[in-house]
Scaffold this active site. Structure first.
Site, PDB file in Angstrom:
ATOM      1  NE  ARG A 102      -3.865   0.498   1.937  1.00 29.35           N
ATOM      2  CZ  ARG A 102      -5.075   0.482   2.477  1.00 29.35           C
ATOM      3  NH1 ARG A 102      -5.305   1.148   3.597  1.00 29.35           N
ATOM      4  NH2 ARG A 102      -6.055  -0.182   1.911  1.00 29.35           N
ATOM      5  CG  HIS A 126      -8.272  -0.121  -2.903  1.00 31.04           C
ATOM      6  ND1 HIS A 126      -7.449  -1.187  -2.594  1.00 31.04           N
ATOM      7  CD2 HIS A 126      -8.962   0.163  -1.761  1.00 31.04           C
ATOM      8  CE1 HIS A 126      -7.629  -1.513  -1.320  1.00 31.04           C
ATOM      9  NE2 HIS A 126      -8.541  -0.722  -0.801  1.00 31.04           N
ATOM     10  CB  CYS A 167     -14.075   0.671  -0.030  1.00 30.06           C
ATOM     11  SG  CYS A 167     -13.681   2.421   0.152  1.00 30.06           S
ATOM     12  NE  ARG A 172      -9.922  -5.665   0.102  1.00 27.32           N
ATOM     13  CZ  ARG A 172      -9.197  -4.675   0.621  1.00 27.32           C
ATOM     14  NH1 ARG A 172      -9.797  -3.672   1.224  1.00 27.32           N
ATOM     15  NH2 ARG A 172      -7.865  -4.647   0.496  1.00 27.32           N
TER      16      ARG A 172
END
Ligand code: CP
Ligand code: NVA
Length: 280
Positions: free
Chosen positions: A75, A102, A237, A265
């Site tokens: 990230r 993302h 999200c 996820r």
């Protein structure tokens, strides 16, 4: 992988470096618990406030890590860092969020929509708010599977033109469409209403004032449902700010599938890691 638990030794003996330049709950937890379920060893590096490329070059970061592990998940603030790591690393580099995209979120979102609506192709999603990293990846993912997307966004805060163009190229094959509108009632007639924070990590909060008419509240949800069979679902999200981009009534109400998204996820990323690292 969600309906039947994976082989707990599927990735036994493999290591994955999971790097964070920014905060995370979902991404960190879903990769760490998810990789453990597959028998892999995740090593999580909380780098903030430092960044990859500061103490040593991005190249050296990549060329050290690849000697110990089988994949790098990162990230980062700057998407270019991921691209540079991928250029130098002989192991897969997975985007766990950058300023531009993302994609792991989008995979989980598509799984969640398919679970909720039964199918993806032919359905319509309205993304309301900032044309950011989450919006970009969702547009690309949706367009790839025939899910139409309308981005409902203040003028000047829409998705980058190259992502709109790339998504439109993909719908040429699937028959879906990709639109951008600056009118909040552009949500009319959509099966999914999706929003994200108005101010992403690392951004200046001053921009939030432009988004007030784009709050997803009960009134916007009822406009969205005009002309569809049943009620639209609500997605985010996370993390969310109740009372800002979404009302508490909507995110905590029956239309909301936000915690399914969060759970998914892990399942979606485990599928990705098996595809990248699995032995067949
Ligand atoms: N949705 C998401 O990526 O959440 P985190 O920032 O908590 O990882
Ligand atoms: N657009 C948000 C997503 C957080 C998961 C951000 O980049 O901060």
């Amino acid at each position: 992988l969600k309906s039947s638990p994976p082989d707990p030794r599927a990735l036994a003996g493999l290591g994955v470096a999971v790097l964070f330049e920014k905060p995370s709950l979902r991404t960190r937890a879903s990769f760490e618990f998810g990789l453990a379920r597959l028998g892999a060893h995740p090593a999580v590096f909380e780098l903030a406030p430092n960044r990859i490329g500061e103490r040593e070059s991005v190249k050296d970061y990549a060329m050290n890590l690849e000697r110990w592990c089988n994949a790098i998940v990162a990230r980062v603030f700057d998407h270019g860092v991921l691209e540079e790591m991928a250029r130098h690393a002989s192991v897969p580099v997975v985007n766990a969020l950058s300023d531009r995209e993302h994609p792991c979120q989008a995979l989980a979102d598509l799984l969640t929509i398919r679970e909720s609506l039964g199918t993806l192709a032919g359905k319509r999603l309205a993304y309301v708010g900032d044309g950011n990293n989450v919006c970009h990846s969702l547009m690309l993912g949706a367009a790839s599977v025939g899910l139409s997307v309308t981005v409902v966004t203040p003028d000047g805060h829409g998705p980058a033109e190259e992502f709109v163009a790339a998504a439109r190229e993909r719908v040429d094959e699937t028959g879906a469409n990709v639109r951008v509108t600056h009118e909040p009632d552009g949500v009319r007639g959509h099966d999914v209403v999706y929003t994200d924070t108005w101010v992403s990590m690392g951004e200046d909060g001053a921009k939030a004032k432009w988004f007030e008419p784009f709050r997803v509240d009960e009134s916007l949800m009822s406009i969205a449902g005009d002309g569809i069979d049943g009620e639209p679902i609500f997605m985010h999200c996370l993390p969310a700010t109740r009372g800002r981009e979404v009302s508490a009534g909507v995110i905590d109400g029956p239309a909301s599938v936000v915690y399914d998204q969060a759970e998914n996820r892990m399942h979606a990323q485990n599928a990705l890691m098996l595809a990248l690292l699995g032995r067949g």
